[in-house]
Scaffold this active site. Sequence first.
Site, short mmCIF file in Angstrom:
data_model
loop_
_atom_site.label_atom_id
_atom_site.label_comp_id
_atom_site.label_asym_id
_atom_site.label_seq_id
_atom_site.Cartn_x
_atom_site.Cartn_y
_atom_site.Cartn_z
N ASP A 1 -113.54 -41.67 -9.87
CA ASP A 1 -112.27 -41.31 -10.47
C ASP A 1 -111.30 -42.41 -10.01
O ASP A 1 -111.56 -43.11 -9.03
CB ASP A 1 -111.82 -39.92 -10.02
CG ASP A 1 -110.78 -39.35 -10.98
OD1 ASP A 1 -110.60 -38.11 -11.01
OD2 ASP A 1 -110.17 -40.14 -11.72
C1 GLC Z 1 -107.36 -39.58 -13.59
C2 GLC Z 1 -108.25 -38.36 -13.83
C3 GLC Z 1 -109.51 -38.68 -14.57
C4 GLC Z 1 -109.22 -39.78 -15.57
C5 GLC Z 1 -108.93 -41.02 -14.78
C6 GLC Z 1 -108.50 -42.17 -15.69
O1 GLC Z 1 -106.81 -39.54 -12.31
O2 GLC Z 1 -108.58 -37.59 -12.67
O3 GLC Z 1 -109.96 -37.49 -15.23
O4 GLC Z 1 -110.33 -39.97 -16.42
O5 GLC Z 1 -107.95 -40.84 -13.77
O6 GLC Z 1 -107.30 -41.86 -16.30
#
Ligand code: GLC
Length: 731
Positions: A264
């Site tokens: 993430d």
């Molecule tokens: C965010 C979210 C994730 C997302 C990623 C990119 O913090 O937790 O679900 O795909 O970052 O935006």
Amino acid sequence: MKIKNLSMAFLCLASLGAKAQQGPVYLDPNAPLESRVQDALSRMTTHEKVRILHAQSKFTSAGVPRLGIRELHHSDGPHGVRAEVDWNSWNSANWNNDSIVAFPSLTCLAATWNREMSAIYGTAIGEEFAFRGKDLLLGPGTTIARMPLNGRSFEYMGEDPYLAGELAVPYIQNVQKSGVGCCLKHFFLNNQEVDRFTVNVNVSERAIYEIYLPAFKKCVQEGHVWTIMGSYNLWKNVHCCQNDELLNKILKQQWGFDGAVVSDWGGVTDTWQAALGGMDIEMGSYTNGKTVDQNLGWNKYFLADPFEELINEGKIPMDVLNDKAARVLRTIFRTSMNANKAIGSQCSEAHYDACQQIGEEGIVLLKNDKSILPLEASRYAKVLVVGENATRSLTEGGGSSELKTKFDISPLEGIKSIFGQVDYARGYVSGRALYDQTDKISPDTLASLRAEAIDAARKADLVIYVGGLNKNTHEDCEANDRLSYDLSFEQNELIAGLAKVNKNVVVVTFGGNPFATPWIGDVKAMLHCWYLGSMAGTSLANVLTGKVNPSGKLPVTWAVNQNDYPCFKYGQEGYPGVNKQVYYKEGIYVGYRYFDTNKVRPQFPFGYGLSYTTFKYGKATVSSPSLTSDGSVTVSVPVTNVGKVEGKEIVQLYIGDEKCSVDRPVKELKNFCKLSLKPGETKTATFTVRPSDLEFYDEAKHQFVAEPGMFKAYVCASETDVRSAVAFELK
Ligand code: GLC
């Protein structure tokens, strides 16, 4: 030309052809995947292998330019292609070709209980991602709905691992048919947003194997998902993005996952842990931007220079690096260098049709007194629509799943298409959705809007209320949880006020989580719509008028009170945690597993949803009174549409263990099917039951076991509505 020369010419051509064939294997799109991977790996330097393990911009990870190996373009989100952001910031790039279709939320898809809808969803959204030139779709999400205040429940697929897995797999398979990879998230135990970067989840081994892992496992082993996203939170005090037991032992070794683990954004915090803990593509880590060097500091990533040094010093074996690089290459050859990658399309009729149909099948009819629904337009001269969600965009906001759409058909527009002239009163206001704050609304403003709406309701002969949650922070939005189980913006007072002055109030709500419904006894009908995406108004109108007979059922238990949910029974430790430690003391008793076993009456049970027709279930039968460990039995039940209109019925099969050496829920969902029945038509639902459907996770043996003895198959219209049951024995 003499024969000799002719044959020479052929030889020449053949050798040319062969020569062309002798290009690098990895560039041959028809070469077997593994040979492409190994060939590319053999040509890459150590630095090039490290480069592809991390971001080179906000949403791309590197390829190998020297070898003509392409980069990976990642994009949110589970409900549509997120608008383009700048190369290295979260700021909008303000492109004018990235307005797309917003599809219904995944909780809406779950509420369809229809595997075909999931396949249609995956095909459509996969084509949208392909057309926008994306290689990885950051979704779907199969995080289990443990806690009804979770800000991101709307991106997930309910409280039951069987339902979530069954409805995520076709989505994944059909997205990937377009050569776009899914990135299943968030793996795992990301069941709350409060302290999401730092909270450590304490949970029993049995609960992770019976509740929190199964949907992910099914997406890996049956869905063959190509990438999976590690979650921010910790498990066993180690971040899930760099957790050896989770990513190496369970995901890669036990389950045989051959794809890449993506972090993430910002989920990696330590080079050693990420290197040895199974992380493959590090995204979104903090970089000191442009100050360090022209590479935007990407070389500062934990899996960049720091990792490369450890490899070069021999402190981490080369095969650790090779395994990571192979997984990333496998992902690149499956997507950005997949010769069969679809061109796709954007905002096509087929995609809007899919959006509308999924929405229509996901709407859940929760109450319909005196069959006020379906609405007959001719019966109402003066129709009033109340509520901000009738006009407010529900596709913007919500965090990373936010969408910039070409158009959205609002509920108000949909309702106007039924009646022509309708009056509208806003009733409440919720302020502009901002990622990190919500405008404070003055009570006076709410009071005056409420008075105005109630006054208008006195004179109407039908009131359609459109409210619920929205994508504001502390509503359905990433990075925060809701602050209360009640609807916000004094909606309870407003709905009660409308019902006091008008006997024909139909409540239509949106949202990813249940909420208190103290006014439910005073209104005639209630539909819950989750989020319907760009065709919201049309899907809603078709269900309100009966053009489409509602067939959705709840993928979550809808409690009367917040504290009826087990996660709130253990004080702060149960949620949101104390000192960044949260304890899932309810164990496997999540959702209906708790309510049923502890006889807690929900407002609306798991698997509940009404129809405009009526279905009669016959007696369930079983093909044999006993089942051996290598066999199976078939449970059958005839279902008849005894009403006047065509409809679809979700038949649910639960299994209960009559006697077991450990405590078990009364029954657990093990299969379902959705039957389409014309008036008077009968179809038979048949379910195969195998020993694996009878198992529980034995913590002493660290494996699943099924104990011989009596079991019961419950055929249900909802979790509490058992239409027929039949016993059988496991020998
Ligand atoms: C965010 C979210 C994730 C997302 C990623 C990119 O913090 O937790 O679900 O795909 O970052 O935006």
